[in-house]
Every structure is written in structure tokens, then in C-alpha cells.
Design an enzyme around this catalytic site. Structure first.
Site, short mmCIF file in Angstrom:
data_model
loop_
_atom_site.label_atom_id
_atom_site.label_comp_id
_atom_site.label_asym_id
_atom_site.label_seq_id
_atom_site.Cartn_x
_atom_site.Cartn_y
_atom_site.Cartn_z
N ASN A 118 30.88 -28.24 -0.23
CA ASN A 118 32.31 -28.56 -0.12
C ASN A 118 33.01 -28.39 -1.56
O ASN A 118 34.21 -28.33 -1.94
CB ASN A 118 32.48 -30.09 0.24
CG ASN A 118 34.01 -30.43 0.42
OD1 ASN A 118 34.90 -30.16 0.95
ND2 ASN A 118 34.43 -31.62 -0.70
N TYR B 210 41.54 -17.60 -5.34
CA TYR B 210 41.22 -18.82 -4.19
C TYR B 210 40.82 -18.05 -2.97
O TYR B 210 39.85 -18.24 -2.20
CB TYR B 210 41.87 -19.80 -4.28
CG TYR B 210 41.60 -20.85 -3.13
CD1 TYR B 210 40.56 -21.57 -3.58
CD2 TYR B 210 42.55 -21.39 -2.14
CE1 TYR B 210 40.23 -22.82 -2.60
CE2 TYR B 210 42.11 -21.89 -1.46
CZ TYR B 210 40.87 -22.95 -1.59
OH TYR B 210 40.79 -24.05 -0.80
N LYS C 67 37.21 -17.60 -0.56
CA LYS C 67 37.08 -18.23 0.90
C LYS C 67 36.89 -17.09 1.70
O LYS C 67 36.11 -17.10 2.66
CB LYS C 67 38.46 -18.92 1.15
CG LYS C 67 38.67 -20.21 0.26
CD LYS C 67 37.16 -21.10 0.05
CE LYS C 67 37.21 -22.33 -0.69
NZ LYS C 67 36.01 -23.30 -0.59
#
Length: 248
Positions: free
Chosen positions: A91, A156, A160
Site C-alpha cells: 500500500n 503517478y 499505477k
């Protein structure tokens, strides 16, 4: 309790979605080791959790997730101390929104080092342990921007997208070894960072979400609990969107 007697490591577990996931795992009977960036942060989170769950087994560690050697040493100690490592939740991550015209190599590398390399390092260290017993679950935090992209902060969503590909490929490779690999892609979630955003910015976001509310950290944590449990024993290679159907 669907995670009774399981041992889990949750990176980025001292706040936000990670902290909610640690809490949810403890509620479901797991022993949990949370990873934080600093000892003080880890100690503070663990003290709060011990107050709420005095009988639970929970502790904190703070390895450098960008160093495989550091991560492997920490994870091996956990497996030796607890006798197992059943679940890993990757996470830990960093987000940012620099326009591309202002991007630097350092900015890009900072995001990729934690979000992608950190996920690789932790997964590799965990898989080395899980393969020996022929079972385990690896869960990754993706994002809705891995599906829709975002208008700035290109590293970012790039990171992902990489996490999604990593998840699907690793699920294929580790499945025959008894290890399931999935990801959760949260939408806009009401963490401390979001609470600082002005109401006039938040309200239009909520208006675009069919469920007409922001996600709560517990919404994401519940998805992790399900995917970590035997209730999801035939689910692998999935990127589960938990976003109230907000795709852009």
C-alpha cells in the site's frame, strides 16, 4: 473471523487506507506487521492500535522499501518471529501533481522508486517466503487513475498502470505455486490529505460519483479483507475498482 491465525504485512500502514486495512485485518483475527517510513510514525500507529486491540499481535517496522536487501531482511525476521507470512499488502506510495512542463527526472524517479520498485521489492521478498509453504496472497494498491489517467503528475498514473501490469503478470507466474495476486484501485478517498481540500473543490467531485459520496478508507480496507480471505480463493489477477463508479 475470516483472517484468523493469518500473518500479514501492510506497507504504508501507519495512516489512511493502510491504517484502515491494518485495523480491518486485526478485527478479522490476523497478526499484522505494519511498515512505515519512520520509527516514530510506526510506533505512534502501533500504540493507537494496541489501545483499541489490546490482545492483538501488531507491531511496526520501517525498512527502506527501495532497497531489496533491507526489505528482505525485515520480512525474513517477521516470518521467523511469527512462523509464517500469509498476506502482503503493498500500500505504500506517493502521489504528486507537477505539470509535465515542470517535471524533472528526480520527481519521476521518486514516484517510480516507491510505487513500482517498492512494490517489486516487497513482493519478491514475500514470494520467496510464500513459495516455500505453497500458499500466500499478495495485494497491491492501484488507483482509478490507472484506468482514466490524470491531467497532471504523469508519474503517478504511470506507476499505477505499472502496478496493474505487475499484478496480472505475477498472478500468472505465482498461481501454480499457490500464491494469489490481486490489486485494489481506489477512487477518491477521504483521507487526511483529502480533508484539507476546500469544499468548493470536493463538491463537484462528489457530484460526478453516482453513489454521491467520497470513498472511506474502510471501503478500501474491506476490499483488501475480502481478497485476502478464503472467500476469494478462486480470484487472482484482478484489479478491483472501489470508486463508486468514478472512472475519470
Amino acid at each position: 473471523m475470516v483472517l484468523k491465525d493469518k500473518v500479514a504485512i501492510v506497507t504504508g500502514g501507519s495512516r489512511g487506507i493502510g491504517f484502515a486495512t491494518v485495523r480491518a485485518f486485526l478485527q478479522e483475527g490476523a497478526s499484522v506487521v505494519l511498515c512505515a517510513s519512520r520509527q516514530e510514525t510506526a510506533d505512534k500507529a502501533v500504540a493507537q492500535l494496541k489501545e483499541e486491540f489490546p490482545e492483538a499481535r501488531v507491531e511496526g517496522i520501517w525498512p527502506n522499501l527501495s532497497s531489496f536487501e533491507d526489505v528482505k531482511a525485515a520480512f525474513d525476521r517477521v516470518a521467523e518471529q511469527y512462523g509464517s507470512l500469509d498476506i502482503l499488502v503493498n500500500n505504500a506510495g506517493v502521489s504528486e501533481s507537477t505539470p509535465f512542463s515542470g517535471y524533472t527526472e528526480e520527481t519521476f524517479d521518486k514516484v517510480m522508486d516507491l510505487n513500482v520498485k517498492g512494490t517489486f521489492n516487497c513482493s519478491k521478498a514475500a514470494a520467496d517466503i510464500m513459495e516455500k509453504k505453497g500458499s500466500g496472497v499478495i495485494l497491491n494498491t492501484s488507483s482509478m487513475v490507472s484506468i482514466s489517467g490524470q491531467p497532471s503528475g504523469v508519474a503517478y498514473p504511470t506507476s499505477k498502470f505499472a502496478v496493474n501490469g505487475f499484478t496480472l503478470s505475477l498472478a500468472r507466474e505465482l498461481g501454480p505455486k499457490g500464491i494469489r495476486v490481486n490489486a485494489v484501485a481506489p477512487g477518491i478517498t477521504e483521507t487526511d490529505m483529502m480533508k484539507a481540500v476546500p469544499k468548493e473543490v470536493i463538491d463537484p467531485m462528489i457530484a460526478r460519483i453516482p453513489l454521491r459520496r467520497l470513498g472511506q478508507p474502510e471501503d478500501i480496507a474491506n476490499a483488501f479483507v475480502f481478497l485476502a480471505s478464503e472467500k476469494a480463493s478462486y480470484i487472482s489477477g484482478v484489479v478491483l475498482s472501489v470508486d463508486g463508479l468514478m472512472r475519470a
